[in-house]
Design an enzyme around this catalytic site. Structure first.
Site, PDB file in Angstrom:
ATOM      1  CD  GLU A 113      -2.525   1.723   0.267  1.00 52.18           C
ATOM      2  OE1 GLU A 113      -2.491   2.925  -0.075  1.00 52.18           O
ATOM      3  OE2 GLU A 113      -3.220   0.859  -0.308  1.00 52.18           O
ATOM      4  N   GLY A 126     -23.958  13.554  -9.949  1.00 52.81           N
ATOM      5  CA  GLY A 126     -23.977  12.145  -9.610  1.00 52.81           C
ATOM      6  C   GLY A 126     -24.032  11.974  -8.110  1.00 52.81           C
ATOM      7  CG  HIS A 182     -46.475  -2.041  14.444  1.00 50.32           C
ATOM      8  ND1 HIS A 182     -46.623  -1.256  13.324  1.00 50.32           N
ATOM      9  CD2 HIS A 182     -47.174  -1.437  15.442  1.00 50.32           C
ATOM     10  CE1 HIS A 182     -47.394  -0.225  13.632  1.00 50.32           C
ATOM     11  NE2 HIS A 182     -47.738  -0.316  14.917  1.00 50.32           N
TER      12      HIS A 182
END
Length: 505
Positions: free
Chosen positions: A39, A188, A481
């Site tokens: 990396e 976008g 619910h």
């Protein structure tokens, strides 16, 4: 200490430690492979450090402030004071926690971490230039390689991200002060998410979009609530225009952004406009000044360019390994994440659309498992997508037209959040849940949601598609619910013609 030019070996070389790369590395380590992860910037990649996580942190923070300031209907009267420095510090803390966790997980799974930039030097060789002055380079011999270098923001002509007033999304997420005004180029998902963040911080926002609507690729009924909410926030839009240049204002710290009709830009070779709206010279939708040739000049403190992302494949010397790309630079792969070479894989943004972190992670897992000899493959049928606008959008599977084109006889069901008790108690009842199924078999084919927590609710429908569930299966699953998830059940019932809390079609 200077690292000498030595050669080491590894079973699996993973290039890039974003959500695709680090997942591939960790999974390969779990499968007892010797893994080296290279990396060059920060563990976690763009998503964790400069994209998904910091943007969602700021979206959440600005939502809290905006909700508190607009809750008079609930009997709450408040004028929140935003300290951007503290907000950014909190956001950075979230990022640091996650990126530190990635590094620890990699090490815990036996992954060797190298900081540096990797380039191919042959079919089974890469050279890694180490970060830091005088750190040298080394060669790595590998049996398999996984390319996971991600993507970068696209620059447009005359808008250099190195210029102080011009921002990419990474820079916008690290501002030290709130701009009084900003022009966002591109409507976008990145442009719309950040436009909402800035609007809720008190910035005057104008969005320029070459097409005639926001969020290209999404159905109009999904975009409508998002556009309406954005307008309520004071965001102004200029559709059918492309940004062409900017210059400093005389005697002022601000800038003037020049935009021209998209069809003119296309004719000049600056891009292709689709369904560009026609604008007459004079006063425009945002009140921007229109000059005689129909160009616009918009005054602002900053300009954010968010017109899309492109693959980072040009830094790898792919030709040295013989890896092929398409004309746009994406590395082409098969359903097992393999490139044109059996032993080299590509995952995440660099492997093409959809450019989604979770898609990259899924591909990373598949690549590692294929390398280990397991029968893995990628199935995009139930790949969800989410836009963290206000309200959110979540989609998975096929739309109704796509289902018809695929040869199904689609049946749909819809449930509006305005009929949801839980949505009403949150004060956020714009939007709906829509499901698409095959009429003959009842199998769920796709779903779309616009409204509160759409990014979370879409997971249930993705699981239903993955498991081959029918409308009856979803409708017969008792939902708690009062919850937003009841709307998923009601949409399935609506498709079957027996929804209780909305009129059936």
């Amino acid at each position: 200490m200077v690292v000498g030019d030595v050669t080491t070996g590894t079973d699996v070389l993973v290039i890039g430690a974003g959500p695709a790369g680090y997942v591939a590395a960790i999974r390969a380590g779990q499968l007892d492979l010797d893994v080296t992860l290279v990396e060059k910037d920060a563990y976690g990649g763009t998503c964790l450090n400069y994209g998904c996580i910091p943007s969602k942190a700021l979206i959440t923070a600005t939502d809290v402030a905006h909700d508190a300031a607009t809750a008079e209907e609930m009997g709450i009267h408040a004028e929140p004071e935003i300290d951007l420095g503290e907000m950014m510090a909190w956001k950075d803390g979230v990022v640091d926690q996650l990126t530190g966790g990635v590094e620890k997980l990699c090490k815990a799974n036996g992954v060797t971490l190298l900081e540096g930039t990797a380039r191919f030097a042959g079919e089974n060789t890469a050279r890694v230039s180490h970060s830091g002055e005088g750190q040298g380079s080394e060669s790595l011999e590998f049996e398999h390689a996984v390319i996971a270098t991600g993507s970068r923001p696209i620059e447009i002509p005359n808008f250099d991200f190195g210029d102080e007033p011009v921002l990419d999304s990474r820079q916008a997420l690290a501002l030290e002060s709130v701009p009084d005004s900003i022009v966002v180029v591109g409507a976008g998902y990145i442009g719309m998410e950040l436009a909402s963040v800035f609007a809720k911080l008190g910035t005057d926002v104008t969005v320029i979009e070459m097409l005639d609507s926001i969020l290209p690729g999404y159905d109009d009924d999904l975009k409508r609530p998002v556009k309406g909410r954005a307008t309520d926030l004071g965001i102004e839009f200029e559709f059918g225009y492309t940004a062409s240049e900017w210059h400093e204002r005389d005697g002022d710290d601000g800038i003037r952004v020049v935009a021209e009709p998209a069809d003119n830009a296309a004719a000049d070779g600056g891009g292709e406009a689709s369904h560009a709206s026609e604008q007459e010279s004079g006063e425009t939708a945002s009140g921007a000044e229109a000059v005689e040739d129909e160009r616009l000049e918009l005054e602002a403190e900053k300009v954010l360019v968010a017109v899309g992302r492109q693959p980072v494949s040009d830094t790898l010397d792919l030709e040295e390994a013989g890896v092929e790309t398409d004309d746009a630079g994406f590395v082409e792969t098969d359903s097992r994440a393999r490139t044109n070479l059996e032993h080299i894989f590509a995952v995440g943004d660099v492997a093409g659309e959809p450019m989604l972190a979770h898609k990259g992670s899924a591909e990373g897992q598949v690549a590692a498992e294929v390398i280990a000899g397991e029968p893995a493959a990628i199935d995009y049928q139930a790949m969800p997508a989410a836009v963290f606008t206000d309200p959110e959008i979540g989609t998975v599977g096929m739309t109704e037209p796509e289902a018809a084109e695929a040869g199904f006889e689609p049946v749909t069901g819809q449930f509006p959040f305005r009929a949801s008790g839980r949505a009403l108690t949150t004060g956020d009842s714009d939007g709906f849940v829509k499901v698409v199924a095959d009429e003959e078999s009842g199998y769920l084919l796709g779903a779309s949601i616009v409204g509160p927590e759409a990014s979370e609710l879409i997971a249930e429908l993705g699981l239903a598609i993955e498991l081959g569930a029918t409308l009856e299966d979803v409708a017969a699953t008792v939902h708690t619910h009062p919850t937003l998830s009841e709307s998923v059940m009601e949409a399935a019932e609506n498709a079957l013609g027996h929804a209780i809390h909305t009129l059936n079609r």
